[in-house]
Design a protein around this motif. Structure first.
Motif, PDB file in Angstrom:
ATOM      1  N   ARG A 162       1.151  -1.171  -0.189  1.00 45.29           N
ATOM      2  CA  ARG A 162       0.078   0.075  -0.400  1.00 45.29           C
ATOM      3  C   ARG A 162       0.736   1.458  -0.222  1.00 45.29           C
ATOM      4  N   GLU A 163       0.753   2.100  -1.105  1.00 46.22           N
ATOM      5  CA  GLU A 163       1.976   3.170  -0.889  1.00 46.22           C
ATOM      6  C   GLU A 163       0.755   4.384  -0.060  1.00 46.22           C
ATOM      7  N   THR A 164       1.346   4.554   1.044  1.00 44.63           N
ATOM      8  CA  THR A 164       1.098   5.575   1.975  1.00 44.63           C
ATOM      9  C   THR A 164       1.752   6.914   2.476  1.00 44.63           C
ATOM     10  N   LEU A 238      10.730   4.713  -5.700  1.00 46.44           N
ATOM     11  CA  LEU A 238       9.920   3.749  -4.349  1.00 46.44           C
ATOM     12  C   LEU A 238      10.635   3.582  -3.278  1.00 46.44           C
ATOM     13  N   LEU A 239      10.311   4.026  -1.892  1.00 48.20           N
ATOM     14  CA  LEU A 239      10.886   4.207  -1.195  1.00 48.20           C
ATOM     15  C   LEU A 239      10.907   3.328   0.342  1.00 48.20           C
ATOM     16  N   GLY A 240      11.565   2.662   0.742  1.00 46.00           N
ATOM     17  CA  GLY A 240      11.377   1.378   1.643  1.00 46.00           C
ATOM     18  C   GLY A 240      11.603   2.143   3.023  1.00 46.00           C
ATOM     19  N   PRO A 270       7.561   9.922 -10.777  1.00 48.10           N
ATOM     20  CA  PRO A 270       6.876   9.380  -9.190  1.00 48.10           C
ATOM     21  C   PRO A 270       7.487   9.132  -8.370  1.00 48.10           C
ATOM     22  N   VAL A 271       8.257   9.503  -6.895  1.00 50.19           N
ATOM     23  CA  VAL A 271       8.242   9.002  -5.635  1.00 50.19           C
ATOM     24  C   VAL A 271       7.135   8.214  -4.731  1.00 50.19           C
ATOM     25  N   LEU A 272       7.185   7.143  -4.366  1.00 57.01           N
ATOM     26  CA  LEU A 272       6.437   6.113  -4.210  1.00 57.01           C
ATOM     27  C   LEU A 272       6.530   5.817  -2.279  1.00 57.01           C
ATOM     28  N   THR A 273       6.034   5.452  -1.680  1.00 57.77           N
ATOM     29  CA  THR A 273       6.505   5.707  -0.095  1.00 57.77           C
ATOM     30  C   THR A 273       5.730   4.037   0.415  1.00 57.77           C
ATOM     31  N   GLY A 274       6.353   3.560   1.253  1.00 57.30           N
ATOM     32  CA  GLY A 274       5.427   2.121   1.585  1.00 57.30           C
ATOM     33  C   GLY A 274       6.306   0.775   1.296  1.00 57.30           C
ATOM     34  N   LEU A 275       7.405   0.906   0.527  1.00 59.54           N
ATOM     35  CA  LEU A 275       7.580  -0.536   0.094  1.00 59.54           C
ATOM     36  C   LEU A 275       8.292  -1.210   1.104  1.00 59.54           C
ATOM     37  N   ARG A 299      -4.473   3.282  -3.533  1.00 61.00           N
ATOM     38  CA  ARG A 299      -3.090   3.166  -3.246  1.00 61.00           C
ATOM     39  C   ARG A 299      -2.715   1.753  -2.867  1.00 61.00           C
ATOM     40  N   GLU A 300      -3.193   0.888  -3.437  1.00 61.69           N
ATOM     41  CA  GLU A 300      -2.662  -0.590  -3.992  1.00 61.69           C
ATOM     42  C   GLU A 300      -2.090  -0.551  -4.816  1.00 61.69           C
ATOM     43  N   THR A 301      -0.441  -1.124  -5.024  1.00 56.77           N
ATOM     44  CA  THR A 301       0.553  -1.251  -5.658  1.00 56.77           C
ATOM     45  C   THR A 301       1.291  -2.619  -5.707  1.00 56.77           C
ATOM     46  N   ILE A 302       1.557  -3.090  -7.190  1.00 56.54           N
ATOM     47  CA  ILE A 302       1.732  -3.726  -7.599  1.00 56.54           C
ATOM     48  C   ILE A 302       3.256  -4.064  -8.042  1.00 56.54           C
ATOM     49  N   LEU A 303       4.403  -4.332  -7.834  1.00 54.64           N
ATOM     50  CA  LEU A 303       5.557  -4.506  -8.811  1.00 54.64           C
ATOM     51  C   LEU A 303       5.443  -6.114  -8.836  1.00 54.64           C
TER      52      LEU A 303
END
Length: 324
Positions: A162-164, A238-240, A270-275, A299-303
């Motif tokens: 989930r992207e936070t 993607l930020l962990g 795009p800078v996503l968080t929640g990884l 907010r559901e992210t699939i890699l």
């Protein structure tokens, strides 16, 4: 039988019992476990002097086990980068060896990406941190374990999270991106900038994590990557996890969210968080160097990625294109 070798390429192990416990647990999970001869070597803060660790790296590459799992991270691979025989490492990957780890292993993973397009390693657990923890310390995280088993069997083809970010109106709903996955520990990655070990990835998917770094230091490193043109050249970031730092009374509310906002204000990427990755108990496995696809719905992210066909059929693949 899937052969798994435990080796120590960076920092020294504090306790042999964690290594033994990790070996025992991995054996119980069905792996044929071997501990490298120098896994418990010590020299200052390192798992043996530079020559010892370099020799171990090459020894494992030549033996090409199914899995080469680092015992821990720390610091030490940077010292070896100029002397690694990358052809031998690449040869082992082509013969099916999955090198696994995170933290200081970022240097090895990205050094390979810098030289060999199409080859990948795995960002994933470390033996002592993730499989060597005593039950009193919380034991093995089930998600981390299951994700590792799936990745090593060739069955893992995607991770979801989930992207936070709450401060982006509508989030990143509808985002789709495809590119080479690379990155890892932010501090280690930044230390490669401007060296021959830097992967010049354009249009990639860059993932980052760090531990015990104050948010302003995280921001400074993120801006270094942005100012160097790296962030703008990616399809997505993607930020962990970025935890562990001690707050300062000077912060006055400043934190990781603000560091991320400072980066977003300076890039269209795009800078996503929640990884779910980093110096945390629950971590997924990611094919560093592999081609991945990113999809965001709400907010559901699939890699996702294509698994190695050699593994899915349970064979130890042999390719005939070797780099020497």
């Amino acid at each position: 039988m899937t052969t798994l070798t435990l080796f120590t390429p960076s920092g020294a192990l504090a306790k042999a019992e964690n290594l033994k416990r990790a070996a025992r647990r991995l054996t119980q999970l069905g792996f044929e476990v071997a501990i490298d001869a120098d896994a418990l070597a010590r020299h200052q803060r390192f798992g043996g002097d530079d020559a010892t660790r370099l020799t171990a790296l090459h020894r494992i590459a030549d033996a090409a086990p199914s899995i080469a799992l680092a015992t821990r991270g720390g610091y030490g691979l940077t010292r070896l980068l100029d002397r690694i025989d990358w052809g031998r490492i690449a040869h082992s990957v082509e013969h099916g060896t999955r090198w696994v780890g995170y933290s200081d292993l970022t240097a090895l993973q990205n050094g390979l990406i810098a030289r060999h397009k199409g080859l990948s390693m795995w960002a994933g657990p470390l033996a002592c941190d993730d499989f060597g923890r005593s039950e009193a310390e919380g034991g093995v995280d089930e998600v981390t374990r299951d994700c590792f088993l799936e990745a090593m069997s060739g069955a893992l083809e995607a991770v979801g999270f989930r992207e936070t970010s709450r401060d982006i109106p509508g989030g990143f709903d509808g985002l789709e991106a495809r590119g080479r996955l690379w990155g890892g520990n932010l501090t280690v990655l930044c230390s490669l900038l401007g060296t021959p070990h830097w992967p010049k990835v354009k249009g990639g998917i860059l993932f980052l994590e760090d531990v015990n770094e104050h948010p302003y230091r995280v921001e400074r490193m993120l801006l270094q990557l942005q100012q160097a043109g790296v962030i703008d050249a990616q399809a997505a970031v993607l930020l962990g996890d970025f935890s562990g730092a001690t707050k300062s009374p000077l912060d006055r509310g400043y934190g990781i969210k603000d560091a991320v906002a400072a980066l977003r204000a300076r890039t269209k990427t795009p800078v996503l968080t929640g990884l779910p990755f980093g110096h945390v108990r629950t971590k997924v496995c990611l094919p560093v160097g592999g081609t991945v696809e990113l999809y965001v719905q709400g907010r559901e992210t699939i890699l996702g990625w294509q698994s190695d066909p050699r593994l899915a059929h349970g064979e130890h693949g042999h390719h005939d294109h070797h780099h020497h």
